[in-house]
Design an enzyme around this catalytic site. Structure first.
Site, mmCIF file in Angstrom:
data_model
loop_
_atom_site.group_PDB
_atom_site.id
_atom_site.type_symbol
_atom_site.label_atom_id
_atom_site.label_comp_id
_atom_site.label_asym_id
_atom_site.label_seq_id
_atom_site.Cartn_x
_atom_site.Cartn_y
_atom_site.Cartn_z
ATOM 1 N N TYR A 154 33.420 41.718 42.997
ATOM 2 C CA TYR A 154 32.817 41.465 41.449
ATOM 3 C C TYR A 154 31.561 41.721 41.672
ATOM 4 O O TYR A 154 30.484 41.605 40.258
ATOM 5 C CB TYR A 154 33.153 40.220 40.955
ATOM 6 N N CYS A 201 17.121 46.608 30.657
ATOM 7 C CA CYS A 201 16.448 46.720 29.985
ATOM 8 C C CYS A 201 17.254 45.376 29.151
ATOM 9 O O CYS A 201 17.240 46.056 27.617
ATOM 10 C CB CYS A 201 15.912 47.696 29.155
ATOM 11 N N GLU A 202 16.864 44.350 29.555
ATOM 12 C CA GLU A 202 17.372 42.911 28.989
ATOM 13 C C GLU A 202 16.605 42.317 29.652
ATOM 14 O O GLU A 202 16.399 41.828 30.689
ATOM 15 C CB GLU A 202 18.391 42.926 29.180
ATOM 16 N N GLY A 227 41.180 37.044 46.240
ATOM 17 C CA GLY A 227 40.497 38.259 46.536
ATOM 18 C C GLY A 227 38.205 38.290 47.267
ATOM 19 O O GLY A 227 38.440 38.406 47.593
ATOM 20 N N ARG A 228 37.923 37.682 46.309
ATOM 21 C CA ARG A 228 37.517 37.080 46.164
ATOM 22 C C ARG A 228 36.473 36.177 47.696
ATOM 23 O O ARG A 228 36.102 37.115 48.248
ATOM 24 C CB ARG A 228 37.132 35.976 45.660
#
Length: 445
Positions: free
Chosen positions: A389, A360-361, A291-292
């Protein structure tokens, strides 16, 4: 540049598959997921060709969880691959794209009754069974619908590939599959071969992601063939298919050293052939699930640089108009990336900065300590190897609309997923404010 489809044009701008990245940002806005369709197709063909050259009875399954849209499903169909889905939503997307249900493999460790019913109703080619509860659900559905289904049993072979803890899936301590060491695998086989509602076609395993070695694939081949031998000896039952999942590593930074696809496949095939000969077994059909490795290198994400905060002697923070809402991997896996300023791709490197997202992290950091030309607000940042992903794991955290998706083919860009609007964010809300007139306004995001 990490990948051959990236270059710098006469304006000093980054080009993605022959298209100016700055023009893409100006036309479609940012953040923007950009995919090189030609490279996706090339990677599909590479896996098919490399495997078929060394093992005729084989197939390649695209792992849809890496990146799944109707347009992507169409490419997979046109390139002759099977498709792996892991939810009712992915299955629905594939079916809406008219992907042949008979070429779909349905994965997942907690498939619901409704999802399984949907898969059986539409005739998916294989259901990859993950646990005993699922066997019971399938049996119940098939009895009611008077159908039988072809299944694979997912096995946890006890292999710990050298990847991040969250993406190691082959070891015994895993939420996935039937364990070998605790006897659950053989119990599942015993259950399946007695059932009239299922046809046990094969076995599946997946040993992890971003693997840069051949040994885990060799080990998987040996262990799975030993299990095939045990099943034949104990149940007089012939396993027809072995699906070894994915895990083929890609290059995110210059420090990553993935092997050529051929080397991974040769290691796997050699172990399967040797064990088949040793045990006197018929060679099973061999399946893999990249996939990746198919979509990862084909993706680039474009951002617009905004606020810049310089803390003398400490760090310079450069903020972009996206972040963990469109790329959760740095926060989740401590994933590393490389990037350039697309409108200054030929300029000399001048400063070390850290790329911050707008969520906001404090942990919303896309890249720590990257060397770039002098950075200014309005510059376009291009982050590489973002095909897998990113779109599929994106969210509306902080009520941020998800980015648009563009495919490039033959040096032409086409929009395949529209950018979300503020209206999209609240379209499913139920709200009534009696006695007040609510005014709405148009706003382009």
């Amino acid at each position: 540049m990490l990948h051959e489809n990236l270059s710098i044009n006469e304006k000093g701008h980054l080009e993605i598959a022959g298209v100016d990245a700055v023009e893409l940002a100006n036309t479609f806005g940012t953040p923007l997921y950009v995919f090189d369709e030609g490279l996706i197709r090339e990677n599909c063909r590479k896996f098919k060709k490399e495997l078929a050259n060394i093992y005729e009875n084989s197939g390649v399954i695209y792992a849809g969880k890496a990146f799944m849209t109707m347009n992507m499903a169409k490419i997979v169909e046109e390139e002759g691959l099977y498709l792996d889905v892991v939810s009712g939503g992915e299955l629905y997307t594939a079916l809406k794209a008219n992907f042949p249900a008979s070429r779909i493999f349905f994965h997942g460790n907690n498939k619901s009754y409704q999802e399984l019913k949907m898969a059986i109703q539409y005739g998916v080619g294989r259901i990859v069974v993950d646990n005993f509860y699922e066997i019971e659900l399938i049996n119940d559905i098939c009895k009611k619908m008077k159908k039988t289904v072809d299944i694979l049993l997912r096995i946890t072979p006890g292999i710990e590939a050298h990847t991040h803890d969250y993406i190691k899936t082959g070891q015994i301590d895993s939420k996935f599959g039937f364990g070998l060491e605790n006897g659950h695998a053989l119990m599942a086989v015993k259950t399946a071969v007695k059932m009239k509602t299922v046809n046990l076609i094969g076995l599946h395993c997946h040993i992890g992601s971003q693997i840069f070695e051949t040994q885990p694939f060799k080990d998987a081949g040996i262990i799975m063939m030993e299990l095939v031998k045990t099943i034949k000896d104990e149940f007089n039952y012939e396993i027809e298919e072995l699906d070894f999942g994915g895990g083929f590593g890609i290059k995110y930074t210059k420090d990553d050293k993935p092997l050529p696809v051929k080397e991974y496949l040769e290691a796997l095939v050699l172990s399967v052939r040797e064990k088949a000969e040793e045990f006197g077994l018929k060679l099973p059909k061999l399946l893999i699930e990249p996939g990746r490795a198919i979509v990862g290198p084909a993706g680039v994400t474009l951002y617009t640089i905004g606020a810049i905060k310089n803390i003398p002697g400490i760090r310079k923070y450069v903020s972009v108009d996206g972040g963990m809402s469109d790329n959760i991997r740095p926060a989740l896996y401590n994933a590393k990336y490389e990037a350039v300023i697309a409108n200054k791709a030929s300029k000399p490197l001048e400063e070390v900065v850290s790329i911050a997202g707008k969520c906001c992290e404090s942990g919303d950091m896309l890249i720590w300590d990257i060397n770039l030309p002098k950075v200014e607000p309005g510059d376009i940042l291009a982050v590489f190897s973002t095909g897998a992903y990113h779109h599929s794991m994106s969210s509306n955290y902080n009520m941020l609309p998800r980015p648009a998706v563009v495919f490039i083919n033959n040096k032409k860009a086409r929009l395949v997923v529209k950018r979300e609007t503020y209206e999209d964010l609240i379209k499913n809300e139920l709200f009534e404010d009696k006695g007040k007139t609510v005014s709405f306004f148009e706003h382009t995001v």
